[in-house]
Design a protein around this motif. Sequence first.
Motif, short mmCIF file in Angstrom:
data_model
loop_
_atom_site.label_atom_id
_atom_site.label_comp_id
_atom_site.label_asym_id
_atom_site.label_seq_id
_atom_site.Cartn_x
_atom_site.Cartn_y
_atom_site.Cartn_z
N LYS A 189 0.84 -1.21 0.00
CA LYS A 189 0.00 0.00 0.00
C LYS A 189 0.87 1.26 0.00
O LYS A 189 0.58 2.23 -0.70
N ALA A 190 1.93 1.25 0.82
CA ALA A 190 2.80 2.42 0.93
C ALA A 190 3.51 2.68 -0.40
O ALA A 190 3.61 3.83 -0.86
N LYS A 191 3.98 1.61 -1.04
CA LYS A 191 4.65 1.77 -2.33
C LYS A 191 3.68 2.33 -3.37
O LYS A 191 4.07 3.13 -4.23
N GLY A 192 2.43 1.86 -3.32
CA GLY A 192 1.43 2.35 -4.27
C GLY A 192 1.20 3.84 -4.13
O GLY A 192 0.85 4.52 -5.11
N LYS A 193 1.41 4.36 -2.92
CA LYS A 193 1.25 5.79 -2.67
C LYS A 193 2.59 6.54 -2.75
O LYS A 193 2.66 7.72 -2.43
N LYS A 194 3.65 5.78 -3.14
CA LYS A 194 5.00 6.33 -3.24
C LYS A 194 5.47 6.89 -1.90
O LYS A 194 6.07 7.96 -1.82
#
Length: 527
Positions: free
Chosen positions: A105-110
């Motif tokens: 999730k964090a990676k998806g939000k950069k």
Amino acid sequence: MSITKTTKLSTGSAQTPAAVEAFSGRFAWVDPHDLVVDPYNHRKNRRSEDEEDTTRPDADLQASVDELGVLTPLVLRPQSGDAEGKLGIIFGQRRNNAALASARKAKGKKQPYKLVPAIIRDDLAGVDDAALTVSFIENKHRRQATVRDDIEAAEQLALMDISKTRRNRHARAMGFKPAEIAAAPKAAKLTDEVLAEALEADFNLVELAEFQEVEDIDDALWTLQQAKRRDQREGNTKGGHWKHALTELRETKDLQAAQQQIIDQLTADEIPIVDWQLNWSGRTTRPLTDLLTGKREPMTADLHETCPGHAACIDRDKAAAIWVCTAWHRHGHHLTREAAQSETPSTSREEEQAARREVIANNKSWRQARTVRHEFITDLCSQPEASMRVWPLILSMVTGTSHWYEQYVSRHRTDLVAQFLGVPDPNEGRGKWSRVPAPFAEVIARTSPARAWRVLLAHVAAAYELEHMDDAAWRNLISAQTVAWLTFLKEEGYALKDFEAEVLKKGLAQMAEQDEAGTDTSEPAAA
């Protein structure tokens, strides 16, 4: 960083045993992507349809990790064979899987993701039997906290002097909704026995708090349980029948509390209290409204105060004392003409009394439904999107020429519109000639065109409620507008109170009869 510490010898006598470490290990922050599952981990990934995959984090654990990261360290050991150089999870597999999901999730939000705390057991490297035993024991001996523990934790959070934002963040991490945190202090007041019964009825935390408000009312648990089951059976996701039942129980509680205050005052004044009677005919005790003085004048409480038979009873349906004389014959009183006539049994009189009781009950039920209905309308006006029924309803009214809509507009009422929009009434306390000319200008200014229907629906709903859902709307001929409004609300998901459903059914039947007779009563006559 190592968690190993130098053992400290006791300062006591030589016979006092020293405290020693149970195992050796080192603490480290590790990347959840770098870990593997130890082959001797007791918890296995079950993928068959017959068995639950116990390695997957549940919603509460995932919410906690998303918000705060993994809080309890995993236990790892160095691996050998094909995984040599890796660290394997002996226990904490569910926590690591939650950390992996949170990282995605964090990676998806950069955004950066959180590392995982771990204790690395180098002493277990190559010691498979010990690793298996440790993993088994960790899962076997874990015991779930009780519901009481959860409620009290939520209560503690609710009572902490912290910001709303901070409280909500902690609530998300604990797996609670803000409404559940707010409800916890009330739910915590339930005794263990009553709490167990309510949990058996499948009440959630908010429902537990609402039940606690009315638990002293007879059959409150059963009443709410039946309402909840009905909501589930009918697919009422907003708990409409529960809300109707809760409204009735709350009113009963308020009524009983007010009646008790009257009883306490009468007791303090040393005034005898007798039982309320449905029919006082043929009794030595009669209400003062049935009596005349010795001079054939109407009896009042002031005139009767010195009478030895002066007493009172509590009205069954109101918070009011009914003054009575307990021996009206003996103390020289006379019956009024109406009361004297009631001494002679009459079928028509009994029917009249029964009809009056029915009217009283129906009036009460109709008013109670209004509370829940208005809550539903307020919620409806806050939805992100309008259903396909909303715009036709709005446009039909504002482009129509009905007398009743003209009458509503002429009232200059803004209180219900404000209530349905969830804002203060800008005209509260103002007279008819000092009204705010643009009462909802601020609301309109911050409402996007895509959500303009909310303001219009609140306006239309207020018109229907004021003109066609008043206290007398259920009596005699049900208007076509009352039928249309109840039908609209029902189709939008409102759970009709039983009496509302009866009124709707009666109104539909009347309309069918009118169609057959070729009459039209859709527009009420001008006042």
